[in-house]
Design a protein around this motif. Structure first.
Motif, PDB file in Angstrom:
ATOM      1  N   ILE A  50      52.812  17.346 -30.018  1.00 32.20           N
ATOM      2  CA  ILE A  50      54.178  17.337 -30.540  1.00 32.20           C
ATOM      3  C   ILE A  50      54.991  18.465 -29.921  1.00 32.20           C
ATOM      4  O   ILE A  50      56.093  18.267 -29.453  1.00 32.20           O
ATOM      5  CB  ILE A  50      54.144  17.486 -32.079  1.00 32.20           C
ATOM      6  CG1 ILE A  50      53.271  16.402 -32.639  1.00 32.20           C
ATOM      7  CG2 ILE A  50      55.535  17.567 -32.636  1.00 32.20           C
ATOM      8  CD1 ILE A  50      53.869  15.403 -33.499  1.00 32.20           C
ATOM      9  N   ARG A  51      54.460  19.668 -29.914  1.00 34.04           N
ATOM     10  CA  ARG A  51      55.213  20.812 -29.394  1.00 34.04           C
ATOM     11  C   ARG A  51      55.168  20.836 -27.873  1.00 34.04           C
ATOM     12  O   ARG A  51      56.152  21.143 -27.229  1.00 34.04           O
ATOM     13  CB  ARG A  51      54.652  22.121 -29.954  1.00 34.04           C
ATOM     14  CG  ARG A  51      55.389  23.328 -29.428  1.00 34.04           C
ATOM     15  CD  ARG A  51      54.996  24.597 -30.105  1.00 34.04           C
ATOM     16  NE  ARG A  51      55.313  24.614 -31.506  1.00 34.04           N
ATOM     17  CZ  ARG A  51      56.508  24.885 -32.012  1.00 34.04           C
ATOM     18  NH1 ARG A  51      57.508  25.107 -31.209  1.00 34.04           N
ATOM     19  NH2 ARG A  51      56.703  24.917 -33.295  1.00 34.04           N
ATOM     20  N   GLY A  52      54.048  20.550 -27.287  1.00 36.00           N
ATOM     21  CA  GLY A  52      53.908  20.600 -25.838  1.00 36.00           C
ATOM     22  C   GLY A  52      53.596  22.007 -25.362  1.00 36.00           C
ATOM     23  O   GLY A  52      53.761  22.986 -26.085  1.00 36.00           O
ATOM     24  N   ALA A  53      53.135  22.115 -24.140  1.00 36.76           N
ATOM     25  CA  ALA A  53      52.730  23.410 -23.590  1.00 36.76           C
ATOM     26  C   ALA A  53      53.920  24.347 -23.447  1.00 36.76           C
ATOM     27  O   ALA A  53      53.823  25.535 -23.748  1.00 36.76           O
ATOM     28  CB  ALA A  53      52.047  23.205 -22.244  1.00 36.76           C
ATOM     29  N   ALA A  54      55.061  23.834 -23.001  1.00 38.66           N
ATOM     30  CA  ALA A  54      56.232  24.700 -22.824  1.00 38.66           C
ATOM     31  C   ALA A  54      56.713  25.235 -24.169  1.00 38.66           C
ATOM     32  O   ALA A  54      57.050  26.410 -24.297  1.00 38.66           O
ATOM     33  CB  ALA A  54      57.346  23.937 -22.120  1.00 38.66           C
ATOM     34  N   GLY A  55      56.743  24.380 -25.181  1.00 35.36           N
ATOM     35  CA  GLY A  55      57.180  24.813 -26.505  1.00 35.36           C
ATOM     36  C   GLY A  55      56.240  25.844 -27.098  1.00 35.36           C
ATOM     37  O   GLY A  55      56.675  26.806 -27.739  1.00 35.36           O
ATOM     38  N   ALA A  56      54.952  25.656 -26.882  1.00 36.16           N
ATOM     39  CA  ALA A  56      53.974  26.618 -27.383  1.00 36.16           C
ATOM     40  C   ALA A  56      54.129  27.957 -26.660  1.00 36.16           C
ATOM     41  O   ALA A  56      53.986  29.020 -27.264  1.00 36.16           O
ATOM     42  CB  ALA A  56      52.562  26.087 -27.208  1.00 36.16           C
ATOM     43  N   THR A  57      54.466  27.925 -25.374  1.00 33.85           N
ATOM     44  CA  THR A  57      54.681  29.154 -24.619  1.00 33.85           C
ATOM     45  C   THR A  57      55.879  29.921 -25.171  1.00 33.85           C
ATOM     46  O   THR A  57      55.825  31.144 -25.340  1.00 33.85           O
ATOM     47  CB  THR A  57      54.893  28.833 -23.130  1.00 33.85           C
ATOM     48  OG1 THR A  57      53.737  28.140 -22.649  1.00 33.85           O
ATOM     49  CG2 THR A  57      55.111  30.083 -22.312  1.00 33.85           C
ATOM     50  N   ILE A  58      56.950  29.197 -25.463  1.00 31.95           N
ATOM     51  CA  ILE A  58      58.140  29.835 -26.041  1.00 31.95           C
ATOM     52  C   ILE A  58      57.799  30.438 -27.400  1.00 31.95           C
ATOM     53  O   ILE A  58      58.188  31.569 -27.712  1.00 31.95           O
ATOM     54  CB  ILE A  58      59.290  28.819 -26.189  1.00 31.95           C
ATOM     55  CG1 ILE A  58      59.711  28.285 -24.833  1.00 31.95           C
ATOM     56  CG2 ILE A  58      60.466  29.421 -26.940  1.00 31.95           C
ATOM     57  CD1 ILE A  58      60.376  29.275 -23.935  1.00 31.95           C
ATOM     58  N   LEU A  59      57.060  29.690 -28.212  1.00 32.30           N
ATOM     59  CA  LEU A  59      56.669  30.179 -29.533  1.00 32.30           C
ATOM     60  C   LEU A  59      55.834  31.450 -29.416  1.00 32.30           C
ATOM     61  O   LEU A  59      56.062  32.423 -30.133  1.00 32.30           O
ATOM     62  CB  LEU A  59      55.892  29.089 -30.277  1.00 32.30           C
ATOM     63  CG  LEU A  59      55.518  29.392 -31.723  1.00 32.30           C
ATOM     64  CD1 LEU A  59      56.776  29.426 -32.581  1.00 32.30           C
ATOM     65  CD2 LEU A  59      54.569  28.334 -32.249  1.00 32.30           C
ATOM     66  N   ASN A  60      54.879  31.462 -28.491  1.00 36.95           N
ATOM     67  CA  ASN A  60      54.049  32.653 -28.283  1.00 36.95           C
ATOM     68  C   ASN A  60      54.880  33.831 -27.795  1.00 36.95           C
ATOM     69  O   ASN A  60      54.680  34.970 -28.225  1.00 36.95           O
ATOM     70  CB  ASN A  60      52.920  32.357 -27.297  1.00 36.95           C
ATOM     71  CG  ASN A  60      51.863  31.470 -27.890  1.00 36.95           C
ATOM     72  OD1 ASN A  60      51.659  31.458 -29.094  1.00 36.95           O
ATOM     73  ND2 ASN A  60      51.188  30.716 -27.041  1.00 36.95           N
ATOM     74  N   ALA A  61      55.831  33.578 -26.880  1.00 35.24           N
ATOM     75  CA  ALA A  61      56.683  34.650 -26.371  1.00 35.24           C
ATOM     76  C   ALA A  61      57.554  35.230 -27.486  1.00 35.24           C
ATOM     77  O   ALA A  61      57.733  36.449 -27.579  1.00 35.24           O
ATOM     78  CB  ALA A  61      57.554  34.138 -25.227  1.00 35.24           C
ATOM     79  N   GLU A  62      58.090  34.367 -28.344  1.00 32.14           N
ATOM     80  CA  GLU A  62      58.904  34.843 -29.463  1.00 32.14           C
ATOM     81  C   GLU A  62      58.068  35.687 -30.421  1.00 32.14           C
ATOM     82  O   GLU A  62      58.530  36.715 -30.923  1.00 32.14           O
ATOM     83  CB  GLU A  62      59.536  33.676 -30.203  1.00 32.14           C
ATOM     84  CG  GLU A  62      60.634  32.991 -29.415  1.00 32.14           C
ATOM     85  CD  GLU A  62      61.143  31.746 -30.093  1.00 32.14           C
ATOM     86  OE1 GLU A  62      60.499  31.249 -31.043  1.00 32.14           O
ATOM     87  OE2 GLU A  62      62.198  31.243 -29.659  1.00 32.14           O
TER      88      GLU A  62
END
Length: 79
Positions: free
Chosen positions: A26-38
């Motif tokens: 659902i989130r995808g790798a790019a979304g998870a990367t943004i979440l981790n960076a935040e």
């Protein structure tokens, strides 16, 4: 995002050993990367990025012009 934990066992060195399987379709790798960076930014774990180095841009343009001139000379001598 879900995570499944398996093979949980005690470890004398690391306290616990386990295997984690995650699925983030659902989130995808790019979304998870943004979440981790935040998350890292909110914890103060990230440094400010350095400003971009633009000193090489003029040198790059001169190099490209030089290589174009060489290529033009090679092509014209082949004709």
């Amino acid at each position: 995002m879900t995570a499944t934990v398996g093979r949980l066992r005690p470890c004398g060195l690391l306290d616990w050993k386990f295997v984690v399987l995650s699925h983030n379709t659902i989130r995808g790798a790019a979304g998870a990367t943004i979440l981790n960076a935040e998350l890292l930014a909110s914890m103060g774990k990230l440094e400010q990025p350095a400003p971009p180095d633009r000193s090489g841009s003029l040198q790059h343009k001169k190099t490209v012009e030089f290589l174009d001139a060489i290529a033009g000379a090679v092509i014209s001598s082949a004709l």
